[in-house]
Design a protein around this motif. Structure first.
Motif, mmCIF file in Angstrom:
data_model
loop_
_atom_site.group_PDB
_atom_site.id
_atom_site.type_symbol
_atom_site.label_atom_id
_atom_site.label_comp_id
_atom_site.label_asym_id
_atom_site.label_seq_id
_atom_site.Cartn_x
_atom_site.Cartn_y
_atom_site.Cartn_z
ATOM 1 N N THR A 32 0.821 -1.210 0.000
ATOM 2 C CA THR A 32 0.000 0.000 0.000
ATOM 3 C C THR A 32 0.855 1.261 0.000
ATOM 4 O OG1 THR A 32 -0.195 -0.189 2.420
ATOM 5 C CG2 THR A 32 -2.000 -1.059 1.087
ATOM 6 N N LEU A 33 1.986 1.224 0.684
ATOM 7 C CA LEU A 33 2.891 2.374 0.672
ATOM 8 C C LEU A 33 3.454 2.603 -0.731
ATOM 9 C CD1 LEU A 33 4.844 1.885 4.035
ATOM 10 C CD2 LEU A 33 3.268 3.753 3.475
ATOM 11 N N ALA A 34 3.807 1.498 -1.399
ATOM 12 C CA ALA A 34 4.327 1.605 -2.757
ATOM 13 C C ALA A 34 3.247 2.132 -3.707
ATOM 14 C CB ALA A 34 4.829 0.236 -3.235
ATOM 15 N N PHE A 35 2.028 1.636 -3.557
ATOM 16 C CA PHE A 35 0.917 2.088 -4.400
ATOM 17 C C PHE A 35 0.610 3.558 -4.147
ATOM 18 C CE2 PHE A 35 -3.774 2.517 -4.987
ATOM 19 C CZ PHE A 35 -3.790 2.387 -6.368
ATOM 20 N N SER A 36 0.614 3.938 -2.888
ATOM 21 C CA SER A 36 0.355 5.332 -2.527
ATOM 22 C C SER A 36 1.429 6.250 -3.101
ATOM 23 C CB SER A 36 0.317 5.470 -1.000
ATOM 24 O OG SER A 36 -0.093 6.762 -0.608
ATOM 25 N N ALA A 37 2.681 5.816 -3.042
ATOM 26 C CA ALA A 37 3.787 6.609 -3.595
ATOM 27 C C ALA A 37 3.648 6.748 -5.107
ATOM 28 C CB ALA A 37 5.120 5.955 -3.245
ATOM 29 N N LEU A 38 3.198 5.668 -5.770
ATOM 30 C CA LEU A 38 3.000 5.708 -7.217
ATOM 31 C C LEU A 38 1.910 6.711 -7.590
ATOM 32 C CD1 LEU A 38 3.486 4.559 -10.066
ATOM 33 C CD2 LEU A 38 1.790 2.792 -9.548
ATOM 34 N N VAL A 39 0.800 6.674 -6.867
ATOM 35 C CA VAL A 39 -0.295 7.614 -7.133
ATOM 36 C C VAL A 39 0.157 9.044 -6.859
ATOM 37 C CG1 VAL A 39 -2.612 8.332 -6.443
ATOM 38 C CG2 VAL A 39 -2.074 5.901 -6.643
ATOM 39 N N ALA A 40 0.920 9.237 -5.775
ATOM 40 C CA ALA A 40 1.420 10.576 -5.443
ATOM 41 C C ALA A 40 2.333 11.094 -6.546
ATOM 42 C CB ALA A 40 2.167 10.544 -4.112
ATOM 43 N N GLY A 41 3.162 10.201 -7.077
ATOM 44 C CA GLY A 41 4.058 10.603 -8.161
ATOM 45 C C GLY A 41 3.302 10.994 -9.415
ATOM 46 N N ILE A 42 2.247 10.241 -9.742
ATOM 47 C CA ILE A 42 1.455 10.524 -10.939
ATOM 48 C C ILE A 42 0.707 11.841 -10.793
ATOM 49 C CG2 ILE A 42 -0.510 9.761 -12.322
ATOM 50 C CD1 ILE A 42 0.344 6.880 -11.751
ATOM 51 N N THR A 43 0.024 12.018 -9.660
ATOM 52 C CA THR A 43 -0.738 13.251 -9.453
ATOM 53 C C THR A 43 0.176 14.462 -9.349
ATOM 54 O OG1 THR A 43 -0.752 12.850 -7.049
ATOM 55 C CG2 THR A 43 -2.648 12.081 -8.317
ATOM 56 N N VAL A 197 -4.088 -0.478 7.967
ATOM 57 C CA VAL A 197 -4.617 0.880 7.840
ATOM 58 C C VAL A 197 -4.129 1.765 8.981
ATOM 59 C CG1 VAL A 197 -6.720 2.263 7.937
ATOM 60 C CG2 VAL A 197 -6.632 0.258 6.483
ATOM 61 N N THR A 198 -4.141 1.233 10.197
ATOM 62 C CA THR A 198 -3.670 2.006 11.348
ATOM 63 C C THR A 198 -2.208 2.402 11.189
ATOM 64 O OG1 THR A 198 -5.224 0.903 12.837
ATOM 65 C CG2 THR A 198 -3.331 1.997 13.844
ATOM 66 N N LEU A 199 -1.377 1.451 10.791
ATOM 67 C CA LEU A 199 0.048 1.735 10.615
ATOM 68 C C LEU A 199 0.274 2.681 9.437
ATOM 69 C CD1 LEU A 199 1.592 -1.810 11.230
ATOM 70 C CD2 LEU A 199 1.579 0.153 12.786
ATOM 71 N N TYR A 200 -0.496 2.503 8.358
ATOM 72 C CA TYR A 200 -0.350 3.375 7.185
ATOM 73 C C TYR A 200 -0.674 4.818 7.545
ATOM 74 C CZ TYR A 200 -1.269 5.677 2.763
ATOM 75 O OH TYR A 200 -1.254 6.587 1.735
ATOM 76 N N VAL A 201 -1.795 5.031 8.230
ATOM 77 C CA VAL A 201 -2.194 6.389 8.610
ATOM 78 C C VAL A 201 -1.138 7.020 9.520
ATOM 79 C CG1 VAL A 201 -3.891 7.745 9.905
ATOM 80 C CG2 VAL A 201 -4.660 5.976 8.325
ATOM 81 N N SER A 202 -0.580 6.232 10.418
ATOM 82 C CA SER A 202 0.459 6.746 11.315
ATOM 83 C C SER A 202 1.692 7.160 10.532
ATOM 84 C CB SER A 202 0.824 5.681 12.358
ATOM 85 O OG SER A 202 -0.297 5.339 13.154
ATOM 86 N N ILE A 203 2.111 6.332 9.584
ATOM 87 C CA ILE A 203 3.275 6.649 8.762
ATOM 88 C C ILE A 203 3.006 7.883 7.904
ATOM 89 C CG2 ILE A 203 4.675 5.824 6.814
ATOM 90 C CD1 ILE A 203 4.369 2.998 7.976
ATOM 91 N N TYR A 204 1.819 7.950 7.325
ATOM 92 C CA TYR A 204 1.420 9.111 6.513
ATOM 93 C C TYR A 204 1.504 10.395 7.334
ATOM 94 C CZ TYR A 204 -1.632 12.112 3.643
ATOM 95 O OH TYR A 204 -2.149 13.148 2.896
ATOM 96 N N ASN A 205 0.939 10.363 8.537
ATOM 97 C CA ASN A 205 0.935 11.549 9.391
ATOM 98 C C ASN A 205 2.338 11.967 9.812
ATOM 99 O OD1 ASN A 205 -1.853 11.957 9.367
ATOM 100 N ND2 ASN A 205 -2.203 10.637 11.128
ATOM 101 N N ILE A 206 3.173 10.990 10.125
ATOM 102 C CA ILE A 206 4.545 11.303 10.519
ATOM 103 C C ILE A 206 5.295 11.938 9.352
ATOM 104 C CG2 ILE A 206 6.794 10.300 11.146
ATOM 105 C CD1 ILE A 206 5.299 8.254 12.830
ATOM 106 N N PHE A 207 5.137 11.383 8.156
ATOM 107 C CA PHE A 207 5.837 11.918 6.986
ATOM 108 C C PHE A 207 5.403 13.341 6.679
ATOM 109 C CE2 PHE A 207 5.715 12.644 2.356
ATOM 110 C CZ PHE A 207 7.086 12.702 2.120
#
Length: 222
Positions: A32-43, A197-207
């Protein structure tokens, strides 16, 4: 003797279940982190504008609700990728802005700091296997303080308060990582989709919070 054998078998089964949840959680988190990074790069490359705050809240919390409703079915995987993809979309414009400002090194620093924080916190819990449920009360208090501070700063627009909120988000999200990892290790969390999801949201917020702090300090040096 028979009771002792049953107890050992149950202990081994519990350990296997815990290891399975950990393995599935970290595997799905990485994807999910890799997918999220890919979408972020595209947008980001498309120079799309940042979504309105109302769109962000409706999309983020709506998709998170969907994840929780479908977490025990195959649709849970679809929901979690939809959620993390949306979060990646919201991140794209911010990263595009930082890169355009010639501060791409700050993104690398924020990524490094986020990764170091996550691995250090996870390693601590996985090694010590401590019960972090005692953080629950402090986490609730921190959540209330964050909400109040965010609402107040929406009207006051004080830069120092914004920085304080970013710092609090880092502390709050770090606590969430400790609690969630502890829940998995101790067998309290058996759904790897919800754990992811919990860990992803935490990582997102920290970043995001760390990037905001770095940008503020870098701007102050100019």
């Amino acid at each position: 003797m028979e009771n002792k054998t049953v107890y050992v078998e149950r202990g081994e089964s519990s350990a296997l279940q815990t290891n399975k949840v950990l393995r599935n959680t970290y595997s799905l988190l990485a994807m999910t982190l890799a997918f999220s990074a890919l979408v972020a790069g595209i947008t980001g490359s498309m120079n799309l504008p940042s979504p309105h705050w109302a769109v962000f809240l409706i999309g983020a919390y709506g998709l998170m609700f969907l994840v929780h409703k479908t977490a025990n079915s195959a649709m849970g995987l679809v929901s979690v990728f939809a959620f993390t993809g949306f979060m990646g979309y919201t991140l794209g414009p911010m990263l595009s802005y930082v890169v355009a400002a010639g501060a791409s090194d700050l993104i690398v620093m924020a990524l490094g700091g986020t990764a170091l924080t996550f691995f250090a916190l996870s390693a601590y819990v996985l090694t010590t296997k401590k019960d972090m449920s005692f953080l629950g009360g402090m986490m609730m208090a921190g959540f209330v303080v964050l909400i109040v501070a965010m609402i107040a700063n929406a009207f006051l627009q004080i830069p120092a308060v914004g920085l304080a909120i970013s710092a609090m988000f880092i502390l709050f999200s770090s606590g969430a990582i400790l609690m969630q990892t502890s829940e998995i290790v101790r067998g309290g969390e058996t759904n790897y989709i919800l754990a992811t999801v919990t860990l992803y949201v935490s990582i997102y917020n920290i970043f995001v919070s760390l990037l905001n702090l770095l940008m503020a300090f870098a701007g102050g040096d100019d």
